[in-house]
Design a protein around this motif. Structure first.
Motif, PDB file in Angstrom:
ATOM      1  N   ASP A 116      -2.603   3.769   6.936  1.00  0.00           N
ATOM      2  CA  ASP A 116      -3.738   4.485   6.356  1.00  0.00           C
ATOM      3  C   ASP A 116      -4.400   5.430   7.359  1.00  0.00           C
ATOM      4  O   ASP A 116      -5.602   5.634   7.346  1.00  0.00           O
ATOM      5  CB  ASP A 116      -4.774   3.511   5.796  1.00  0.00           C
ATOM      6  CG  ASP A 116      -5.355   2.591   6.867  1.00  0.00           C
ATOM      7  OD1 ASP A 116      -4.805   2.582   7.993  1.00  0.00           O
ATOM      8  OD2 ASP A 116      -6.346   1.898   6.591  1.00  0.00           O
TER       9      ASP A 116
ATOM     10  N   GLY B 212      -7.355  -4.483   1.399  1.00  0.00           N
ATOM     11  CA  GLY B 212      -6.062  -3.817   1.319  1.00  0.00           C
ATOM     12  C   GLY B 212      -5.114  -4.302   2.383  1.00  0.00           C
ATOM     13  O   GLY B 212      -5.503  -4.887   3.398  1.00  0.00           O
TER      14      GLY B 212
ATOM     15  N   ARG C 296       0.831  -1.208   0.000  1.00  0.00           N
ATOM     16  CA  ARG C 296       0.000   0.000   0.000  1.00  0.00           C
ATOM     17  C   ARG C 296       0.867   1.261   0.000  1.00  0.00           C
ATOM     18  O   ARG C 296       0.682   2.138   0.845  1.00  0.00           O
ATOM     19  CB  ARG C 296      -0.951   0.001   1.189  1.00  0.00           C
ATOM     20  CG  ARG C 296      -1.966  -1.114   1.157  1.00  0.00           C
ATOM     21  CD  ARG C 296      -3.227  -0.812   1.922  1.00  0.00           C
ATOM     22  NE  ARG C 296      -3.019  -0.745   3.358  1.00  0.00           N
ATOM     23  CZ  ARG C 296      -4.015  -0.777   4.240  1.00  0.00           C
ATOM     24  NH1 ARG C 296      -5.266  -0.894   3.829  1.00  0.00           N
ATOM     25  NH2 ARG C 296      -3.774  -0.713   5.531  1.00  0.00           N
TER      26      ARG C 296
ATOM     27  N   GLU D 194      -1.326   4.575  -0.513  1.00  0.00           N
ATOM     28  CA  GLU D 194      -2.096   4.942   0.681  1.00  0.00           C
ATOM     29  C   GLU D 194      -1.178   5.491   1.763  1.00  0.00           C
ATOM     30  O   GLU D 194      -1.515   6.471   2.446  1.00  0.00           O
ATOM     31  CB  GLU D 194      -2.852   3.718   1.219  1.00  0.00           C
ATOM     32  CG  GLU D 194      -4.011   3.269   0.345  1.00  0.00           C
ATOM     33  CD  GLU D 194      -3.576   2.328  -0.771  1.00  0.00           C
ATOM     34  OE1 GLU D 194      -2.348   2.213  -1.018  1.00  0.00           O
ATOM     35  OE2 GLU D 194      -4.459   1.708  -1.399  1.00  0.00           O
TER      36      GLU D 194
END
Length: 260
Positions: free
Chosen positions: A85, A202, A10, A13
């Protein structure tokens, strides 16, 4: 004090959320450690986030990477954990009668140091904040309060290499291990963080399937019966399985009053 961020697949993000927030808080780059799974992931993260950040190639898996982080630093070091995140950390403040307002925390160093200072006073080794909830409910909480369960996302702790995790439900297991050894886990009562919901796709969410969650939860109930009572299925899409907590003992050390 170091800021540690485990991240898996990720990079976008991470850059748009947690790293942006840490930059807004003027957190020194030398204090940020990002743990990625392998050299292939490292290339992607450096490409999207920039070469100025400190990336460490670790391992895959929730408990595995948390153990890697614990072993990477010295015993007794102060670590502040961020998921990849997190939009921001916030305090809920009063704005008129029965009205709550979110105030983003930008002085992150002072915020975290205050929590570690309180941990030293009550001889605790881990602290957290409330899980995202109703703002007015948060406003009614004490500034600091004892709470056994320290949720993932954003929290601080002292490194103890003897505490190693085995469950993908790392926040539950970590809370139990720290409380069993040191006692007095606690939260900032009027603070939380803005992030995605736990069961969104995710990152390592594929490791937290409903079946795996239930299996691991039942094992935790057996291993830590003084903290966990049982496993419940719910109708909530974002949290279909829930561990119920037992009523834990009252701490022996009185929490100092602090409403600053």
């Amino acid at each position: 004090m170091k800021f540690v961020i485990p991240s898996y697949k990720r990079p976008k993000e991470l850059k748009q959320k947690t790293l942006k927030y840490l930059k807004d808080c003027d957190v020194c780059l030398d204090d940020i450690f990002i743990f990625v799974a392998d050299n292939e992931q490292l290339i992607e993260y450096e490409k999207h986030c920039g070469l100025e950040y400190k990336f460490i190639v670790g391992v895959v898996g929730k408990s595995q990477v948390e153990n890697y982080i614990m072993n990477f630093f010295d015993d007794g070091e102060q670590l502040v954990h961020f998921d990849d995140d997190i939009d921001f950390v916030y305090e809920v403040v009063s704005e008129g009668e029965k009205k709550a307002k979110r105030k983003i925390v930008y002085d992150l160093y002072s915020f975290c140091q205050q929590a570690f200072d309180m941990a030293d006073v009550i001889k605790a080794k881990i602290w957290g904040v409330q899980s995202p909830s109703n703002d007015y409910w948060l406003l009614k909480n004490d500034n600091f309060k004892y709470k056994f369960f320290i949720g993932g996302g954003f929290f601080g702790y002292y490194v103890d290499k003897d505490i190693q995790l085995t469950s993908c439900l790392d926040d539950y297991e970590r809370s139990a291990k720290y409380e069993r050894k040191y006692k007095n886990n606690f939260n900032y009562g009027r603070c939380s963080f803005q992030t995605k919901k736990q069961w969104d796709a995710g990152g390592l969410s594929e490791e937290r399937t409903i079946e795996k969650f239930k299996e691991e939860a039942e094992k935790l109930c057996m291993d830590y019966p003084e903290f966990f009572e049982g496993v419940k299925e719910t109708k909530k899409k974002n949290c279909p399985i829930r561990i119920s907590f037992r009523q834990t003992r009252k701490p022996k050390i009185q929490m100092p009053t602090n409403d600053d």
